[in-house]
Scaffold this motif. Sequence first.
Motif: not given
Length: 155
Positions: A71-72, A113-117, A141-144
């Motif tokens: 993410f960062h 969230i995973l679907n969006v990513i 990233v979804a897990a985070y």
Amino acid sequence: MVLTLLPSVAMAVALSAGANPHHPVAVQQAGVASREAAYVITAGTASAASPGAPGTPGITSAAIDAGRNVFHGAGGCFACHGAALQGSAVAPPLDKKGGKPWLAAKDGSYEAILNVITHGVPGTIMVAHPNGINDAMAAQVAAYLWAVNHQGVKP
């Protein structure tokens, strides 16, 4: 809980959960109505998930830390969503504590969230696999993001 995921995402989640022959996470090939095979991941015990997250396979401290790094870093997500997930003029906040509504990831679930990513959001600047991250990185990233919003993990 059972999740149906594309093979690379399923394998990334299983590996981040420490999948091995003696681990309670099982990855099994399952039939789906698409041209791509999918996998079903099931958690054999609550210990397969991070503490306080029964039924969320693969969301381990290692997966959360890796997701924070993507993410960062390589994902560049922070550029639009902010270093503290506060959002900006071009992207919504991703820290939903305090009852702020989810926009694209409607229910704030790991799957949403995973679907969006992995699929992006049509009509916005949110593209699928931002900065070319792969499915394994997207799962991290979804897990985070899930952990920040459901477990109180720091952004």
